[in-house]
Structures are given as structure tokens and as C-alpha cells.
Design an enzyme around this catalytic site. Structure first.
Site, PDB file in Angstrom:
ATOM      1  N   THR A   2       0.817  -1.213   0.000  1.00  0.00           N
ATOM      2  CA  THR A   2       0.000   0.000   0.000  1.00  0.00           C
ATOM      3  C   THR A   2       0.851   1.264   0.000  1.00  0.00           C
ATOM      4  O   THR A   2       1.870   1.347   0.681  1.00  0.00           O
ATOM      5  CB  THR A   2      -0.925   0.007   1.240  1.00  0.00           C
ATOM      6  N   SER A  46      -5.981   1.345  -2.265  1.00  0.00           N
ATOM      7  CA  SER A  46      -6.324   0.015  -2.773  1.00  0.00           C
ATOM      8  C   SER A  46      -5.974  -0.173  -4.247  1.00  0.00           C
ATOM      9  O   SER A  46      -6.125  -1.264  -4.775  1.00  0.00           O
ATOM     10  CB  SER A  46      -7.822  -0.250  -2.572  1.00  0.00           C
ATOM     11  N   GLY A  66       2.752  -2.905   8.397  1.00  0.00           N
ATOM     12  CA  GLY A  66       2.913  -3.602   9.665  1.00  0.00           C
ATOM     13  C   GLY A  66       4.278  -4.252   9.770  1.00  0.00           C
ATOM     14  O   GLY A  66       4.812  -4.772   8.787  1.00  0.00           O
ATOM     15  N   ARG A 114     -27.235  -9.959  34.163  1.00  0.00           N
ATOM     16  CA  ARG A 114     -27.645  -8.589  34.491  1.00  0.00           C
ATOM     17  C   ARG A 114     -29.165  -8.464  34.452  1.00  0.00           C
ATOM     18  O   ARG A 114     -29.807  -8.849  33.490  1.00  0.00           O
ATOM     19  CB  ARG A 114     -27.016  -7.624  33.487  1.00  0.00           C
ATOM     20  N   GLY A 161     -22.619   0.801  30.101  1.00  0.00           N
ATOM     21  CA  GLY A 161     -21.339   1.361  30.516  1.00  0.00           C
ATOM     22  C   GLY A 161     -20.281   0.314  30.752  1.00  0.00           C
ATOM     23  O   GLY A 161     -19.082   0.563  30.575  1.00  0.00           O
ATOM     24  N   THR A 221     -10.941  -1.957   5.833  1.00  0.00           N
ATOM     25  CA  THR A 221     -10.187  -1.259   4.787  1.00  0.00           C
ATOM     26  C   THR A 221      -8.814  -1.834   4.493  1.00  0.00           C
ATOM     27  O   THR A 221      -8.206  -1.442   3.500  1.00  0.00           O
ATOM     28  CB  THR A 221     -10.028   0.244   5.128  1.00  0.00           C
ATOM     29  N   GLU A 234      -6.243  -5.155   3.538  1.00  0.00           N
ATOM     30  CA  GLU A 234      -6.404  -6.317   2.631  1.00  0.00           C
ATOM     31  C   GLU A 234      -7.491  -6.016   1.599  1.00  0.00           C
ATOM     32  O   GLU A 234      -8.191  -6.915   1.134  1.00  0.00           O
ATOM     33  CB  GLU A 234      -6.730  -7.593   3.411  1.00  0.00           C
ATOM     34  N   ASP A 271     -10.072  -2.351   0.544  1.00  0.00           N
ATOM     35  CA  ASP A 271     -11.215  -1.602   1.047  1.00  0.00           C
ATOM     36  C   ASP A 271     -12.509  -2.318   0.657  1.00  0.00           C
ATOM     37  O   ASP A 271     -12.670  -2.761  -0.483  1.00  0.00           O
ATOM     38  CB  ASP A 271     -11.193  -0.190   0.445  1.00  0.00           C
TER      39      ASP A 271
END
Length: 754
Positions: free
Chosen positions: A272, A278, A311, A443, A527, A548, A550, A552
Site C-alpha cells: 500500500t 487500494s 505492519g 444482568r 457502561g 479497509t 487487505e 477496502d
């Protein structure tokens, strides 16, 4: 008040009449459903039918005195209403009759009323002065058995891996500083590599087992540990190592692949670019062959042409760099070249510039960076030359003559990465769903003026409708991605173009599903879902980017749609348009004239729950969108609009087709999966999940189906009621269903899930 005694025939209908008339808004369609049931009920006498029908007059409803008699009769029985029953109101009515009379058979006609009207316990339990028994979970199914079905042939690999990640190194924690976080993740990646998981998809000669399918399953399971670990693992072994394995030849394998699998050689995948996203075909980085010294010169021509969001960029010593290969002055298209980045002291080599991308929304344990190259020289042999090479005499050669086909063949080898991204997203969704459901089963909130204990969140119809269809979708997408990876890994099918189209669409809809699911789970936990300790916050940040990278999603959906348009046989362009259109016209032209009104308004449960209806609805949508899209493009081209501009004008139509095709593919794949489940009880449960998925998806696109006349308003309403009904039917099993995902206990660290 004088106690009124009803015959068994009348009495069994009284709880239904009480519910139907409770809101004074009885519709003609509701009356019609009850009338048909009474007419077909052979257990009723003629006199009983007359009386029951007299209570169905919309303009002359039963008197208040009759209502009081009904309520007193029901209350005096002392019968509990059990929400966990498959048909709660029918079973309740049967028990009321049993209280007053000796014979009280189960009435199938009442069951049909309950199903066809979508009557749910939460709609009426407040009407009866009887105890409603809430149960957290039924024991009809065992989670481990569901998990075994999902794991399939990969059970051994998954079980062994889940035992492995119980190591303390994988304990989850909050990391505020990205530098510290990155070091933890790097240590985890190296530990995985030392134990053989990094090289898992590589051939045995390079330390692996050749198990790409198994690799994909552990990729999903890594999400239960941490999203940053998942992506760092994928970059090192899937993208960097995978590019060497899939795009390189024996020299590259022998030189680099073993070390990549051991993580002794850390690498990155530099595709990229900042200015081109892309658009891989349009990247600007160049690799120019220089014949005089048999080398390639890697260069970033402009400041905005750098590699972006890479990365592993800060830890890597080498990169698989995608660049325009220029040989003898001719651009031969995009190729990958191995380019060293750092020396043994981890110092940048001459001509290399790398910057940290900094903090991100999520995945801060991954060292993303930007890379520039300034006339960086590498040997010719560093070209990953499986699909294109430079000969000893300096000429370019490829066995694939067509540059377009060569480009898509090269990218097709990387489809496995898109499957893994979708699996990681699915893992995040499963994790969030498990936390949210377990929280909702503990809950409590709100009650009426009579009860002391508040109601469980999971007992509210709105909560069921928010989470249950998403759980069903997780099962569908799990089976679908398993099958896609099996097809991708099938060496007997070397042409990956069809599976590339399929995966492009599936990656899009599944990563979007994952993001919307995690958001819904966050809100469903209030919360508590916002607290870092409960893991959903990190999942939100980590999975967001999956839409987005590998590819978009909007771009990939257009790729999928173009694959449908070309019938997977040729690239779709202006030159091939007429032949494609001719094919489509032959297949589709006469199929959409009218839809039978009987079909479009059919609300019978047998029809709405029938997979044939679901398949037909999905097929109709895909085919209709394909045909109308082709007609629109043809009309633009007839007017002289260039094909590229014609496609721009129909982008929204392309996206709609891509989504429709992908949903249909997922459902059909899952349906085949359920047919192979041997145990009848489990097969029925998995098929019910498939039914919910199908009706939920049809309901989401009800406006389109209504516009086309495929369904009428009555059928649309019935589908909505069926979705709600199925959520109620699955409520007793929801805890087992999320446990069936098989997430290890040591990974479920969220306090609200325990």
C-alpha cells in the site's frame, strides 16, 4: 362472580383469544389465521366452532364480562408459563385444560396460530396472573458438542493450539505505551514461531506442515488473545512469509522461508502507498532493472508515493516491496522484490527512510510505519519471479503473456490473507457476542409492580432481537469461511479467479458484520461494555481497520460484482461487454416479468421456514440486480459513455450486487454444511440458525423486495414476526450457542462474562 366452566375444546383456545384481544387492535389477517385453524380443527364440535368464531368479530368483540371469565379461569389453574418451551402458549393452554379436564392432547392447530401470529411470551406474560419461569439456559444441547461440529476436521489443531495459548505469556493486559505493547507482541510472535505455528502453512522442507486451513483457524483463535498479536502474526508469517512462498521460487524459499517461519528474519509486506490506497495496479514505486550490474533500483518517485501503514515496519530487517518493474525501458507491471531494510545492528541501510505511523484507533501493538526508497540497489535475484522474471541476458519473461491476467494471478495468490482477515473479524465478533450474552444472562433491569426480582436482560424481546440474529450469523460465516479456505487450498483448482471473487465479497460483508456486531454488543452491555477490562472496547478499535485493509470493502464489493457480471470467465471491460451481455440476456431476460401474487403474500410457516424460499429469494435478488446492472451499463455504452465512466455511474448498483451475491453465497454454503451434520437434533438446531440468518437478511432488505413486488406487505410483516419468533425459540439455548464458539476460558477475562 359465578365460576364458568368451559369445554376442553373451548378452553384450549381461551389463552389465545385472551392474548389476541388484549390490545384491542385485532387485524383482519390475525383473525383469518385463527379462523383457518378453527375450521381445520377436527377436535372441535360444530357448536364449539360457532362460539369461537363469534368471539372473532372485529366489530363486535367479546364483552368485558367474558374477558373476566377468561382471566379468572386461567388464573385459577395455577399453571406456570414456561418461556423455555418450544411452543410456550400452546403448551400452557394444554396444561390449563389438563387442570380442569382429564383429556388434554397437544393441539397442532394452536401451535400454528402461535407460530403464524408470531406470538411471543414477552408479549403476553404480563397478562396472566401466573408465574413466569425465566431460565438462563436450557440443557437440550451441550456446548462442547456444538463446538466439535464447528471445528470439524480442524478439531485437533484447534484444541492443541488453545491449550498452548494458556501459557502466561498470552495473558491479556492493558498497555498504555505503544512501545511497551509492541515488545510484548513481538515476544509473543517469536514464541509462536519457536513452537512451529509461524511456519504452519509452509511446506515441511521449510519447517511447516503445509496446513493453510489449520493456519486460518488458529488465526481466528489468536483474536481471543489479542488483535495486535493476530495482525503481527499475520504480517510476519502470512503476508511477508506468504509472499515468499507464493510469489517466489526455490531460491527464495531456500534462502528466506525457514528463517521467516522461525521469526529469526523479521519482514514486512510493503504494498500500500499513501497516494494510491487500494489501487495496487497504480502504485508509483519503481524497480528499474540495470543491466550493467545486474541489479534492480528501488525508488520512491514522490514524497506521497511512500509505502504506508506497513505492519512490522519498525522491527523488520527486510521487506517484500511491490513496485512497477521496468525492464529495458518498458513497464512490465507490478511485481514483488525483496529489499533489505536494516543491518545486523538494526540500523537503517542507505537509501531507506522509515517513520512510525504513531498511535491508531486500535492495534497499537503493531508497529505500522511509512517507508521511502531512494535509489536502493538490490540484486536481480531478489525479484520474486514465480510469475515474471528477468533472464540472464536482461530480458523480461513470463509464462503468462497477458499483463492483466498476470497481475490478477499474482494478487490471487494472496486471497488467503483476505480469508484470514475475515476470520479474525469473525473471531472478534464471537468474542464480543460471548461477553454480551453472558452479561445479559446475569444482568437484571426493570420489573413490574408485583415482582421483587428484576428481569434478565436476555429475557427482553428487544435484547433477543439485537443479539440472537448476530449469533446465528456467526455460525453461518464460520462454516462459510472454512469452506472458502478449503477451496482456496485445493491444488487441483489452480485458477483462483472464482474464489478471489467469492472471497472479495465475503471479506467485505463479514468484516462489516464484525464491526456492527461489536458495536451492538458494546451498547448491549451499557457502561460496562465501555470499560477496557471487559475487552469490547479493544475489539472495537482493533477490528475497525479490517474493513479497509487487505482491500477496502467498497472496492472489493465492486470486484465481486464485476466477477458476477463476467460470469467468472473474462475480465469485464468494454471489449468483452457484448458477449457478457448476450450471456446474461439468455439466462435472465424472461425471469422477472411478474411475481405470482399468491407467492408474494404467502405467510405459511412451512413456506417461510423452507430453505427453498430462502434460496429463491437470494437467487432472485442476485440475478435481478445482475440483469438490471448489465442493462444500465449497456445503455450508457450505447450513448457513447466510456466503459470506465459507465461503471462510475453504477457504483451503488455494483455494491448492491456485491452484497447480494455474497449473502447468497454464505447462505448456500452454510446450507450444504448443515446437510452434512449427522445427528438429527444438532442438524435441526443448525438449520434453525440458518433460517434465522436468511429471514433476518431478507428482512433487512425488505424495502428492495417490496419495490420489486417479490413480497407483499403481509409477507414482509410475517417475516418480521418470524424473526422475532425464532429469537424467542432460541432464547433458552443462547448461552450454549455462544459457548459453542469454543472460546477458551482463560481468554474470557472480561469480568462481566464471568
Amino acid at each position: 362472580m359465578e365460576k364458568k366452566i368451559y369445554t376442553p375444546g373451548i378452553l384450549q383456545y381461551i389463552p389465545f383469544f385472551y392474548v389476541v384481544w388484549s390490545d384491542d387492535l385485532v387485524s383482519a389477517s390475525e383473525v383469518n389465521v385463527v379462523e383457518r385453524a378453527i375450521e381445520k380443527d377436527t377436535s372441535l364440535s360444530d357448536m364449539e366452532k360457532v362460539l369461537l368464531n363469534s368471539w372473532l368479530q372485529v366489530k363486535n368483540p367479546p364483552k368485558n364480562e367474558e374477558f373476566k371469565n377468561w382471566k379468572q379461569t386461567i388464573s385459577n389453574s395455577g399453571i406456570k408459563l414456561l418461556e423455555g418451551e418450544t411452543y410456550p402458549l400452546t403448551t400452557f393452554s394444554q396444561k390449563v385444560v389438563c387442570h380442569y379436564h382429564e383429556t388434554c392432547p397437544f393441539n397442532e392447530h394452536l401451535k400454528n396460530i402461535e407460530v403464524n401470529l408470531g406470538i411471543q411470551p414477552n408479549h403476553y406474560n404480563h397478562l396472566f396472573e401466573v408465574e413466569v419461569e425465566h431460565i438462563a439456559s436450557a440443557n437440550t444441547y451441550v456446548a462442547e458438542e456444538l463446538s466439535v461440529i464447528l471445528k470439524g476436521k480442524h478439531a485437533h489443531v484447534i484444541d492443541r493450539f488453545q491449550e498452548f495459548i494458556q501459557h502466561s505469556l498470552f495473558d491479556w493486559d492493558v498497555h498504555r505505551q505503544k512501545e511497551d505493547f509492541r515488545e510484548v507482541v513481538l515476544e509473543q510472535v517469536k514464541f509462536l514461531a519457536e513452537n512451529g505455528y509461524g511456519a504452519m502453512a509452509y511446506p515441511s522442507a521449510y519447517g511447516g506442515t503445509g496446513d493453510m486451513e489449520g493456519y486460518a483457524t488458529i488465526f481466528e483463535n489468536l483474536m481471543y488473545v489479542d488483535g495486535s498479536l493476530t495482525i503481527k502474526f499475520g504480517v510476519q508469517f502470512g503476508l511477508f512469509g506468504g509472499s515468499i512462498q507464493k510469489l517466489g521460487t526455490k531460491y527464495h524459499h531456500d534462502t528466506y522461508l525457514t528463517d521467516a517461519g522461525k521469526a529469526t528474519l523479521l519482514g514486512c509486506f510493503a504494498m500500500t502507498e499513501t497516494g494510491h490506497g487500494s489501487n495496487v495496479r497504480g502504485i508509483k514505486t519503481t524497480a528499474t532493472y540495470r543491466k550493467e550490474d545486474d541489479s534492480l533500483i528501488i525508488h520512491t518517485p514522490g514524497e506521497n508515493d511512500n509505502k504506508e501503514y506497513i505492519g512490522n515496519a519498525l522491527h523488520s530487517k527486510i521487506a517484500s516491496v511491490f513496485a512497477q518493474l521496468i525492464v529495458d525501458g518498458k513497464n512490465e507491471g507490478v511485481h514483488a522484490i525483496l529489499v533489505p531494510l536494516r543491518n545486523e545492528k538494526h540500523e537503517l541501510l542507505p537509501g531507506i527512510r522509515i517513520e512510525d505511523n504513531g498511535y491508531k484507533l486500535g492495534l497499537n501493538g503493531v508497529d505500522n510505519g511509512k517507508i521511502w526508497f531512494n535509489q536502493v540497489k538490490v540484486p536481480r535475484k531478489n525479484l520474486l519471479n514465480k510469475y515474471g522474471s528477468i533472464t540472464d541476458d536482461g530480458a523480461y519473461y513470463s509464462e503468462i503473456d497477458n499483463p492483466n491476467k498476470r497481475f490478477f494471478t499474482m494478487l490471487g495468490t494472496l486471497v488467503g490473507g483476505r480469508i484470514c482477515v475475515a476470520r479474525a473479524g469473525l473471531g472478534g465478533a464471537k468474542m464480543a457476542l460471548t461477553i454480551a450474552v453472558k452479561h445479559a444472562l446475569k444482568r437484571r433491569q426493570f420489573n413490574d409492580s408485583i415482582k421483587i426480582q428484576e428481569d434478565l436482560l436476555m429475557d427482553y424481546p428487544t435484547h433477543q432481537l439485537r443479539l440472537t440474529p448476530l449469533v446465528a450469523s456467526a455460525y453461518v460465516y464460520h462454516a462459510t469461511l472454512d469452506k472458502m479456505m478449503e477451496i482456496y487450498c485445493d491444488e487441483s483448482q489452480p485458477d483462483k479467479r472464482k474464489v478471489e471473487t467469492q472471497v472479495a465479497g465475503l471479506k467485505s460483508i463479514i468484516t462489516w458484520y464484525a464491526n456492527s456486531t461489536i458495536q451492538e454488543c458494546r451498547e448491549a452491555c451499557g457502561g460496562k461494555g465501555y470499560l477496557l477490562e471487559n475487552r469490547i472496547a479493544d475489539l472495537k478499535g482493533d477490528v475497525d481497520i479490517f474493513t479497509t485493509f487487505e482491500g477496502d470493502n467498497n472496492v472489493l464489493l465492486q470486484l465481486a460484482a464485476k466477477g458476477v457480471l463476467s460470469d467468472f470467465k473474462s475480465e469485464f471491460n468494454s471489449a468483452g461487454f457484448s458477449s457478457v451481455l448476450k450471456l446474461l440476456s439468455q439466462q435472465l431476460s424472461d425471469k422477472f416479468a411478474t411475481v405470482n401474487p399468491i407467492y408474494s403474500n404467502n405467510v405459511d410457516t412451512e413456506h417461510l421456514y423452507n430453505p427453498k424460499f430462502h434460496k429463491h429469494a437470494f437467487d432472485y435478488r442476485t440475478r435481478r440486480l445482475t440483469y438490471t446492472l448489465a442493462m444500465r451499463i449497456r445503455d450508457y455504452i450505447k450513448k457513447g459513455v466510456p466503459s470506465y465512466q459507465a461503471f462510475l455511474k453504477v457504483q451503488t448498483h455494483l455494491l448492491a450486487l456485491g452484497k447480494a451475491y455474497s449473502i447468497e453465497l454464505a447462505y448456500n454454503t452454510y446450507l450444504q454444511f448443515t446437510e452434512n451434520i449427522q445427528d438429527e437434533k444438532h442438524r435441526a438446531l443448525f438449520q434453525k440458525l440458518g433460517t434465522l440468518f436468511a429471514l433476518y437478511e431478507i428482512r433487512k432488505d425488505a424495502s428492495w423486495y417490496l419495490e420489486q413486488g417479490y413480497i407483499g406487505g403481509t409477507k414482509s410483516k410475517a417475516i418480521r414476526q418470524r424473526v422475532e419468533r425464532l429469537c424467542t425459540e432460541l432464547r433458552p439455548h443462547i448461552h450454549v450457542l455462544v459457548d459453542g464458539f469454543g472460546i477458551p476460558d482463560n481468554c474470557l477475562t472480561a469480568p462481566i462474562a464471568n
